[in-house]
Design a protein around this motif. Sequence first.
Motif, PDB file in Angstrom:
ATOM      1  N   ILE A  41       1.136  -0.785   0.249  1.00 30.41           N
ATOM      2  CA  ILE A  41       0.341   0.052   0.140  1.00 30.41           C
ATOM      3  C   ILE A  41       0.706   0.927   0.423  1.00 30.41           C
ATOM      4  O   ILE A  41       0.852   2.098  -0.765  1.00 30.41           O
ATOM      5  N   ASN A  42       2.096   1.063   1.209  1.00 31.10           N
ATOM      6  CA  ASN A  42       2.630   2.679   1.055  1.00 31.10           C
ATOM      7  C   ASN A  42       3.352   2.673   0.016  1.00 31.10           C
ATOM      8  O   ASN A  42       3.838   3.239  -0.956  1.00 31.10           O
ATOM      9  N   ALA A  45       1.759   3.896  -2.961  1.00 31.67           N
ATOM     10  CA  ALA A  45       0.690   5.176  -2.669  1.00 31.67           C
ATOM     11  C   ALA A  45       1.824   6.238  -2.910  1.00 31.67           C
ATOM     12  O   ALA A  45       1.335   7.716  -3.102  1.00 31.67           O
ATOM     13  N   ARG A  46       2.761   5.895  -2.765  1.00 32.72           N
ATOM     14  CA  ARG A  46       4.153   6.861  -2.873  1.00 32.72           C
ATOM     15  C   ARG A  46       4.643   6.956  -4.632  1.00 32.72           C
ATOM     16  O   ARG A  46       4.342   7.969  -5.537  1.00 32.72           O
ATOM     17  N   ALA A  49       1.349   9.458  -5.359  1.00 33.29           N
ATOM     18  CA  ALA A  49       1.253  10.680  -4.468  1.00 33.29           C
ATOM     19  C   ALA A  49       1.642  11.619  -5.447  1.00 33.29           C
ATOM     20  O   ALA A  49       0.701  12.716  -5.958  1.00 33.29           O
ATOM     21  N   THR A  73      -6.012  -3.497  -2.968  1.00 34.71           N
ATOM     22  CA  THR A  73      -5.296  -3.029  -2.497  1.00 34.71           C
ATOM     23  C   THR A  73      -4.887  -1.509  -3.380  1.00 34.71           C
ATOM     24  O   THR A  73      -5.145  -0.724  -2.965  1.00 34.71           O
ATOM     25  N   VAL A  77      -6.064   2.297  -2.462  1.00 36.04           N
ATOM     26  CA  VAL A  77      -4.974   3.693  -2.454  1.00 36.04           C
ATOM     27  C   VAL A  77      -6.436   4.212  -3.656  1.00 36.04           C
ATOM     28  O   VAL A  77      -5.683   5.613  -3.017  1.00 36.04           O
ATOM     29  N   THR A  78      -6.530   4.143  -4.300  1.00 33.14           N
ATOM     30  CA  THR A  78      -6.927   5.038  -5.200  1.00 33.14           C
ATOM     31  C   THR A  78      -8.198   5.874  -4.690  1.00 33.14           C
ATOM     32  O   THR A  78      -8.294   6.912  -4.556  1.00 33.14           O
ATOM     33  N   GLN A  80      -8.261   6.209  -1.085  1.00 26.86           N
ATOM     34  CA  GLN A  80      -8.005   7.053  -0.221  1.00 26.86           C
ATOM     35  C   GLN A  80      -7.023   8.695  -0.938  1.00 26.86           C
ATOM     36  O   GLN A  80      -7.924   9.976  -0.746  1.00 26.86           O
ATOM     37  N   LEU A  81      -6.530   7.776  -2.568  1.00 27.28           N
ATOM     38  CA  LEU A  81      -6.231   9.510  -3.189  1.00 27.28           C
ATOM     39  C   LEU A  81      -7.485  10.286  -3.631  1.00 27.28           C
ATOM     40  O   LEU A  81      -7.241  11.582  -3.655  1.00 27.28           O
TER      41      LEU A  81
END
Length: 401
Positions: A41-42, A45-46, A49, A73, A77-78, A80-81
């Motif tokens: 996930i991280n 996300a990176r 970002a 996953t 992530v998307t 949240q984004l």
Amino acid sequence: MGCSVDKIFEDFLNKKSFFVNKDALNIKFTPETIPHREEEINMLARILAPALRLERPSNVFIFGKTGTGKTLTVDHVTNQLSRIAKEKNIPLKVVRINCKMHKVADTEYRLIAEIARDFGQEIPATGLPTNEVYKLFKNVIDSSKQEIILILDEIDSLIKRAGDEVLYNLTRINQELKNSKISIIGISNDVTFINNLDSRVKSSLSEEKMVFPPYDAVQLKDILMERAKIAFAPNTIQESVISKCAAYAAREHGDARKALNLLRIAGELAERLNKEKIDETDVDAAEEKDESDSTDDTVKKLPKQSQAVLYATLLILKSREPPILTGEMYDVYKSICIRTASKVLTQRRVSDLINELDMLGILNAKVVSKGRYGRTRELRLPLAEDVVVRIENMLKAELNL
DNA sequence: CGAGATTCATGTGAAGTATACCTTTAGGCTTAA
DNA sequence: AAGCCTAAAGGTATACTTCACATGAATCTCGTA
């Protein structure tokens, strides 16, 4: 007569269900937290970002077996984004397309059309030249400044069917855009398929690569615990039940989807038997009945003709051992068509249908030369006995036999 | 006996056909000036 | 004359058919040892 039925319904209402929120055991459910995927996930996300700064994120390629949390996953992530982008008024749009969906995104034309529709561009099912569709797509995207993240799920099946030109065109379009930027996230459970790609596509598409390893039994258990807390009423399920589901699924390349299915089915079975609690025997029963194989669904959605082909194979298989030759199958297929008063397709076409079924993993077809006795394909079913029986009944109903 | 030709049943590629749908365009009819 | 509607013409994608040729090992053929 009605009384007994009444009683069933009444009992059903009186008895409190094991389930509080059965959705939590559904594959589509998106939980708050995703255990054991923090790293992935991280990383994702990176990678994504930069979109928040209106820079184009790298394209990503994601590999992993079924049930390793790829889709989950990416969705997480998307989501949240998107949320943050919305808060900060950043023009970001995430589009997710499942390329395996028959008749939705299985050709170049249909894929682009489908994405364009997501942006509110009407596109007819047929009639337009493909490059016209590209143009419409480009215009609608580029009409305003925005970041686009395009998720292509099960991308391997699209490439196998339609070639890699689509991907090339997509990456190329990206360079022609004035206002918008597209990033592509490709999700595939076939690791080898990237090797068959055009090298230009390969390099531009896999700017970033991620591999999702299978879950082990302990991790699966964590996942199940988390979901069980949401799904089941308190004190209806023992921890050992969850362990057992985890263990079974771990045996099968760590497939979380399978684990969740087992747990859900076990719950359903126990409920149907009016048990007080769910226990381990229910898991065994669930394993027997396991509906995890989405084959059911796939088969049901198949075009009638493919269903007939499959049914023909099944029929022969009932009386004989596996290696079935296509010629024999075609004869049976013909008789099925006649019985159901449907059109009889050519052997040539049926040959292609077999290939399609093969790619869907419902059928195994291997070309084999029988020397003096010609050349043909041997057909087998890569499915478990109980699945076969269920499919057979389903097809019988579908085909009105 | 063994190398090379033959054979069979169907795989497979290319090109053609049918169908359903799209855009463009040229009339033809209506309407407003 | 301008505007709008309609129907024909000309195009495309997709599913399927037709035609023709490609495959490849078991079997056959026939010259030779």
